[in-house]
Write a protein that holds these residues in place. Structure first.
Motif, PDB file in Angstrom:
ATOM      1  N   ALA A 120       0.837  -1.197   0.000  1.00 33.60           N
ATOM      2  CA  ALA A 120       0.000   0.000   0.000  1.00 33.60           C
ATOM      3  C   ALA A 120       0.874   1.250   0.000  1.00 33.60           C
ATOM      4  O   ALA A 120       0.586   2.235  -0.698  1.00 33.60           O
ATOM      5  CB  ALA A 120      -0.920   0.003   1.221  1.00 33.60           C
ATOM      6  N   TYR A 121       1.947   1.207   0.788  1.00 41.64           N
ATOM      7  CA  TYR A 121       2.897   2.318   0.829  1.00 41.64           C
ATOM      8  C   TYR A 121       3.513   2.543  -0.551  1.00 41.64           C
ATOM      9  O   TYR A 121       3.588   3.685  -1.038  1.00 41.64           O
ATOM     10  CB  TYR A 121       3.985   2.034   1.853  1.00 41.64           C
ATOM     11  CG  TYR A 121       5.172   2.956   1.768  1.00 41.64           C
ATOM     12  CD1 TYR A 121       5.128   4.231   2.330  1.00 41.64           C
ATOM     13  CD2 TYR A 121       6.342   2.562   1.123  1.00 41.64           C
ATOM     14  CE1 TYR A 121       6.213   5.085   2.246  1.00 41.64           C
ATOM     15  CE2 TYR A 121       7.428   3.406   1.035  1.00 41.64           C
ATOM     16  CZ  TYR A 121       7.366   4.671   1.598  1.00 41.64           C
ATOM     17  OH  TYR A 121       8.442   5.515   1.503  1.00 41.64           O
ATOM     18  N   LEU A 122       3.954   1.446  -1.198  1.00 40.99           N
ATOM     19  CA  LEU A 122       4.566   1.569  -2.517  1.00 40.99           C
ATOM     20  C   LEU A 122       3.578   2.128  -3.537  1.00 40.99           C
ATOM     21  O   LEU A 122       3.942   2.941  -4.397  1.00 40.99           O
ATOM     22  CB  LEU A 122       5.084   0.211  -2.989  1.00 40.99           C
ATOM     23  CG  LEU A 122       6.331  -0.345  -2.298  1.00 40.99           C
ATOM     24  CD1 LEU A 122       6.740  -1.660  -2.943  1.00 40.99           C
ATOM     25  CD2 LEU A 122       7.482   0.661  -2.353  1.00 40.99           C
ATOM     26  N   ALA A 123       2.315   1.680  -3.454  1.00 37.24           N
ATOM     27  CA  ALA A 123       1.295   2.159  -4.386  1.00 37.24           C
ATOM     28  C   ALA A 123       1.068   3.659  -4.210  1.00 37.24           C
ATOM     29  O   ALA A 123       1.010   4.416  -5.191  1.00 37.24           O
ATOM     30  CB  ALA A 123      -0.008   1.393  -4.174  1.00 37.24           C
ATOM     31  N   MET A 124       0.933   4.101  -2.955  1.00 39.74           N
ATOM     32  CA  MET A 124       0.721   5.528  -2.701  1.00 39.74           C
ATOM     33  C   MET A 124       1.930   6.343  -3.131  1.00 39.74           C
ATOM     34  O   MET A 124       1.791   7.430  -3.709  1.00 39.74           O
ATOM     35  CB  MET A 124       0.423   5.754  -1.223  1.00 39.74           C
ATOM     36  CG  MET A 124      -0.945   5.298  -0.793  1.00 39.74           C
ATOM     37  SD  MET A 124      -1.374   5.816   0.901  1.00 39.74           S
ATOM     38  CE  MET A 124      -0.227   4.779   1.838  1.00 39.74           C
ATOM     39  N   LEU A 125       3.128   5.812  -2.863  1.00 38.72           N
ATOM     40  CA  LEU A 125       4.350   6.513  -3.251  1.00 38.72           C
ATOM     41  C   LEU A 125       4.440   6.630  -4.766  1.00 38.72           C
ATOM     42  O   LEU A 125       4.811   7.693  -5.296  1.00 38.72           O
ATOM     43  CB  LEU A 125       5.573   5.777  -2.698  1.00 38.72           C
ATOM     44  CG  LEU A 125       6.930   6.435  -2.960  1.00 38.72           C
ATOM     45  CD1 LEU A 125       6.988   7.815  -2.307  1.00 38.72           C
ATOM     46  CD2 LEU A 125       8.057   5.545  -2.434  1.00 38.72           C
ATOM     47  N   VAL A 130       4.191   9.837  -9.710  1.00 38.63           N
ATOM     48  CA  VAL A 130       3.651  10.022 -11.061  1.00 38.63           C
ATOM     49  C   VAL A 130       2.884  11.333 -11.165  1.00 38.63           C
ATOM     50  O   VAL A 130       3.057  12.106 -12.122  1.00 38.63           O
ATOM     51  CB  VAL A 130       2.752   8.833 -11.451  1.00 38.63           C
ATOM     52  CG1 VAL A 130       2.000   9.141 -12.744  1.00 38.63           C
ATOM     53  CG2 VAL A 130       3.576   7.565 -11.617  1.00 38.63           C
ATOM     54  N   LEU A 131       2.039  11.598 -10.174  1.00 38.85           N
ATOM     55  CA  LEU A 131       1.271  12.847 -10.188  1.00 38.85           C
ATOM     56  C   LEU A 131       2.190  14.057 -10.104  1.00 38.85           C
ATOM     57  O   LEU A 131       1.937  15.087 -10.743  1.00 38.85           O
ATOM     58  CB  LEU A 131       0.273  12.864  -9.034  1.00 38.85           C
ATOM     59  CG  LEU A 131      -0.949  11.961  -9.180  1.00 38.85           C
ATOM     60  CD1 LEU A 131      -1.793  12.000  -7.917  1.00 38.85           C
ATOM     61  CD2 LEU A 131      -1.794  12.381 -10.384  1.00 38.85           C
ATOM     62  N   SER A 132       3.249  13.942  -9.306  1.00 44.53           N
ATOM     63  CA  SER A 132       4.193  15.049  -9.179  1.00 44.53           C
ATOM     64  C   SER A 132       4.843  15.361 -10.518  1.00 44.53           C
ATOM     65  O   SER A 132       5.003  16.541 -10.887  1.00 44.53           O
ATOM     66  CB  SER A 132       5.275  14.700  -8.147  1.00 44.53           C
ATOM     67  OG  SER A 132       4.724  14.521  -6.871  1.00 44.53           O
ATOM     68  N   VAL A 133       5.204  14.311 -11.247  1.00 43.47           N
ATOM     69  CA  VAL A 133       5.856  14.493 -12.548  1.00 43.47           C
ATOM     70  C   VAL A 133       4.876  15.056 -13.568  1.00 43.47           C
ATOM     71  O   VAL A 133       5.173  16.016 -14.284  1.00 43.47           O
ATOM     72  CB  VAL A 133       6.438  13.159 -13.049  1.00 43.47           C
ATOM     73  CG1 VAL A 133       6.960  13.305 -14.476  1.00 43.47           C
ATOM     74  CG2 VAL A 133       7.555  12.685 -12.123  1.00 43.47           C
ATOM     75  N   ALA A 171      -3.222  18.512  -5.500  1.00 43.66           N
ATOM     76  CA  ALA A 171      -3.738  18.253  -4.155  1.00 43.66           C
ATOM     77  C   ALA A 171      -3.593  16.785  -3.778  1.00 43.66           C
ATOM     78  O   ALA A 171      -3.182  16.453  -2.660  1.00 43.66           O
ATOM     79  CB  ALA A 171      -5.206  18.669  -4.061  1.00 43.66           C
ATOM     80  N   LEU A 172      -3.913  15.887  -4.718  1.00 46.61           N
ATOM     81  CA  LEU A 172      -3.794  14.455  -4.428  1.00 46.61           C
ATOM     82  C   LEU A 172      -2.338  14.070  -4.209  1.00 46.61           C
ATOM     83  O   LEU A 172      -2.021  13.283  -3.303  1.00 46.61           O
ATOM     84  CB  LEU A 172      -4.387  13.640  -5.575  1.00 46.61           C
ATOM     85  CG  LEU A 172      -4.365  12.115  -5.399  1.00 46.61           C
ATOM     86  CD1 LEU A 172      -5.048  11.706  -4.102  1.00 46.61           C
ATOM     87  CD2 LEU A 172      -5.012  11.429  -6.603  1.00 46.61           C
ATOM     88  N   VAL A 179       0.881  11.489   3.631  1.00 47.86           N
ATOM     89  CA  VAL A 179       0.582  10.170   4.202  1.00 47.86           C
ATOM     90  C   VAL A 179       1.817   9.284   4.195  1.00 47.86           C
ATOM     91  O   VAL A 179       2.134   8.624   5.196  1.00 47.86           O
ATOM     92  CB  VAL A 179      -0.567   9.489   3.426  1.00 47.86           C
ATOM     93  CG1 VAL A 179      -0.737   8.044   3.893  1.00 47.86           C
ATOM     94  CG2 VAL A 179      -1.868  10.252   3.626  1.00 47.86           C
ATOM     95  N   THR A 180       2.542   9.268   3.068  1.00 52.03           N
ATOM     96  CA  THR A 180       3.746   8.432   3.004  1.00 52.03           C
ATOM     97  C   THR A 180       4.829   8.942   3.964  1.00 52.03           C
ATOM     98  O   THR A 180       5.586   8.152   4.521  1.00 52.03           O
ATOM     99  CB  THR A 180       4.301   8.376   1.572  1.00 52.03           C
ATOM    100  OG1 THR A 180       4.515   9.708   1.072  1.00 52.03           O
ATOM    101  CG2 THR A 180       3.333   7.647   0.651  1.00 52.03           C
TER     102      THR A 180
END
Length: 205
Positions: A120-125, A130-133, A171-172, A179-180
């Motif tokens: 779950a941590y890896l998925a959120m990270l 990806v969103l940051s990029v 925002a996401l 969270v991470t």
């Protein structure tokens, strides 16, 4: 005069300006990750922890400003919206400096957990990264339009449409980053020094 001419060129070519700024940002980040920019000092564990906490604080304030800006524009409060979004953007620049110093200085941590929580941590990270990029050119385009056009002129641009996508992704990404951070630094985290000691401690036990 030179400043006015530069602003006019950016105003007339917002996509080109966005592309140039995005490329510069990507080069800076990738160069730091690849170790091609020997401009960062080596960091100790305490400094790495301090930077991690500072980054989380900056991101939390940036997320708050972003959400307030979104709320205010829905109410038609343009000046408040502009101030909030520029504040959020300025804070992201602060985050970038702190993050690059941390990464460039060798400040890495790993999460000390396995199983579903780890994945779950890896998925959120991964989503956060990806969103940051992806958000970089979108956010920059919205900011460039906002800084070079009056509120009336913005109605004839893609600012509102692009801004919605930019704010959502931004925002996401910030929320997942926070969270991470909590998982890595306050719940399950282990820094490199402790990671090196874990096998020794396990043998001694």
């Amino acid at each position: 005069m030179a400043t006015t001419n530069a602003k006019r060129r950016v105003r007339d070519n917002p996509r080109a300006a966005t592309a140039i700024l995005s490329v510069l940002g990507y080069v800076l980040v990738l160069g730091t990750f690849a170790g091609l920019l020997p401009i960062y000092p080596d960091l100790g564990r305490e400094t790495v922890d301090l930077l991690s906490h500072a980054i989380a604080g900056v991101n939390t304030i940036a997320l708050t400003a972003l959400l307030l800006g979104w709320r205010w524009i829905r109410r038609g409060e343009v000046r408040k919206h502009r101030a909030a979004m520029l504040t959020a953007f300025a804070l992201i620049l602060v985050f970038l400096v702190l993050y690059l110093v941390k990464v460039g200085g060798g400040g890495e941590k790993s999460i000390a957990v396995t199983g579903p929580v780890y994945y779950a941590y890896l998925a959120m990270l991964a989503i956060h990264i990806v969103l940051s990029v992806v958000a970089v050119p979108v956010v920059l385009y919205a900011v460039v339009l906002g800084l070079t056009h009056t509120p009336t002129e913005l109605r004839d641009t893609a600012h509102a449409r692009v801004g919605r996508w930019a704010a959502g992704a931004w925002a996401l990404s910030l929320a997942l980053g926070i969270v991470t951070y909590l998982m890595l630094n306050h719940i399950y985290g282990v820094d490199e020094y402790m990671a090196a000691l874990l096998p020794v401690l396990a043998v001694r036990r």
